[in-house]
Design an enzyme around this catalytic site. Structure first.
Site, short mmCIF file in Angstrom:
data_model
loop_
_atom_site.label_atom_id
_atom_site.label_comp_id
_atom_site.label_asym_id
_atom_site.label_seq_id
_atom_site.Cartn_x
_atom_site.Cartn_y
_atom_site.Cartn_z
N GLU A 243 71.74 32.60 -9.37
CA GLU A 243 73.28 32.18 -9.18
C GLU A 243 73.25 30.73 -8.57
OE1 GLU A 243 74.40 35.01 -6.06
OE2 GLU A 243 74.35 36.75 -7.20
N GLU A 384 71.82 41.76 -11.48
CA GLU A 384 72.49 42.61 -10.52
C GLU A 384 73.79 43.10 -10.90
OE1 GLU A 384 72.74 40.05 -7.09
OE2 GLU A 384 70.93 39.17 -7.29
#
Length: 460
Positions: A243, A384
């Site tokens: 991220e 995820e």
């Protein structure tokens, strides 16, 4: 992703970021209650200590500093193989179809080796217990074929020019990796929290002016990780980062995106040049904030050259994987309130149902991944996905969480992607957990069954 689970006398805050549909995502800091549990009981398959809800307010990280107790940070490392005794393992060069099938359904060991306090990693400081072989065996027995292990480094990286990584921390990482490999699982390890602007000790910032120093440090750390694991076989995968973006939920800044692309290129070159099995290993890279839309050439994403890979790899085979995450819509998946508790065509309460980004949108997103990547020979890992527990607001919420997970897995399988469920260890309100990390029992059998209805247990 970062979600905190604290059930001891610990107060800590953490960031949660993820792109939502119709919104660019959200920074959230959360602290947990100061509940202390001394004995574990069970009720309806859940540990009593895991069922504690926090009921506390969101606060900034600096409000919590100095309050939490740092527990053991590294573990004994007693299961680590002596590097002098390790020999290069046989490496099976699996192609795209073979590797995707072998990885099957994946699970995240979240809020453990990426957990930290005051810039110091500690696998227990966010309230989860020490990772055990028994936990990993339970995950394998539940049907998962792969595990993603988020890892942060922060203060365990020494000063320039060597940037030496603490050997005991590497030992502990290796111990946990071995737990997984002993079960025949595929394993992903990464550099997880070091790029978060809201975490103490963060440094891997694409928007920083000091890119030369950052890139030197980044290369040095990955070289040490790669050397430590270079004799491991194809079951181990490296992921460059997590991220990574500038913290602003707008369209990517192209100058900062170039730095992310540079990190990925440094990662690939550094790992490959350490030799051994690393010259053949699958390497996993993200684009801007692991966002599906932004992980595209049209927004500035560049897949790194794989110049130093082994000649043993067939020329047409792509040995780089693409990493994205899926928490869309965020108001269903991650917003910590009872406003949206249902998702999809079967929603029974229009007032609590997600208004957008349901089945059709999910199909469109996965078709993008197929068009740009899997149809071109690249494996895509949904590193995820998941949705938080909101049953305190809506007793039917878990039905929709299960349906969301099943629908995502169906799309992943149809388009050749590998889905990895985000589990943060919390069975409290707003938790993501499928297991108790103390009793190793399954705590969300319906969600687990939904995943496994698509991905039956794989043979390693």
């Amino acid at each position: 992703m970062k979600r905190i689970r604290l059930i001891t006398a610990v107060v800590v805050a953490v960031m949660v970021i993820m792109t939502g549909c119709g919104r660019k995502g959200e920074d959230r800091n959360m602290i947990a209650s100061e509940n202390t549990v001394t004995e574990v009981g069970t009720e309806n398959g859940r540990d009593e200590e895991d069922k504690k809800t926090d009921g506390t307010n969101n606060k900034e990280m600096n409000d919590a500093e100095g309050v939490a107790t740092e527990n053991d940070t590294t573990g004994s490392g007693s299961d680590v193989v002596n590097q002098d005794e390790r020999t290069e393992s046989e490496f099976n060069l699996l192609n795209q179809e073979e590797m995707t099938a072998a990885m099957g359904a994946g699970w995240n060991l979240g809020n453990q080796l990426e957990a930290s306090m005051n810039g110091k990693p500690s696998e227990t400081v966010w309230g989860n217990p020490m990772i055990t072989k028994e936990l990993i065996a339970a995950v394998k027995n539940a049907g998962f074929s792969s595990i993603r292990i988020p890892v942060s480094y922060f203060s365990y990286i020494g000063e320039a020019p060597d940037y030496t990584v603490d050997a005991k921390w590497l030992d502990r990482i290796e111990t946990v990796v071995n737990y997984c490999l002993d079960e025949g699982l595929y394993v992903i390890i990464n550099m997880h929290g070091d790029g978060y602007h809201t975490m103490d000790g963060g440094w891997l910032f694409c928007d920083s002016e000091d890119q030369e120093k950052i890139q030197e440090k980044y290369a040095a750390v990955w070289e040490q990780i790669a050397v430590r694991f270079r004799d491991y076989d194809e079951h181990l995968i490296f992921e460059s980062m997590n991220e990574e973006f500038d913290g602003n939920y707008n369209n990517p800044d192209l100058s900062f995106y170039k730095n992310i692309n540079a990190y990925n290129q440094i990662f690939v070159d550094t790992v490959r040049q350490t030799g051994g099995n690393n010259a053949m290993r699958y390497l996993l890279i993200p684009g801007w904030n692991t966002d599906i839309t932004y992980t595209s050439a049209s927004y500035g994403f560049v897949i790194p050259d794989d110049t130093y890979r082994s000649d043993k790899i067939p020329k047409a085979q792509k040995q780089i994987m693409i990493s994205v995450h899926y928490y869309t819509p965020w108001d269903f998946c991650g917003d910590e309130n009872g406003n949206v508790t249902q998702w999809g065509k079967d929603a029974t309460d229009a007032g609590k149902a997600a208004k957008s980004c349901t089945e059709d949108y999910m199909v469109e997103q996965f078709e993008k991944l197929k068009t740009e990547y899997t149809s071109q020979g690249y494996i895509v890992v949904i590193g995820e996905y998941g949705s938080i527990d909101k049953t305190v607001y809506d007793s039917t919420s878990n039905y929709y969480r299960s349906y969301f997970a099943k629908t995502l897995c169906e799309n992943a399988k149809e388009t050749g992607c590998v889905p990895m469920y985000w589990d943060n260890g919390s069975n409290a309100t707003y938790g993501f957990a499928l297991f108790s990390r103390r009793s190793y029992k399954v705590t969300q059998p319906d969600i687990l069954s939904s995943i496994m209805s698509v991905y039956s247990p794989q043979t390693p």
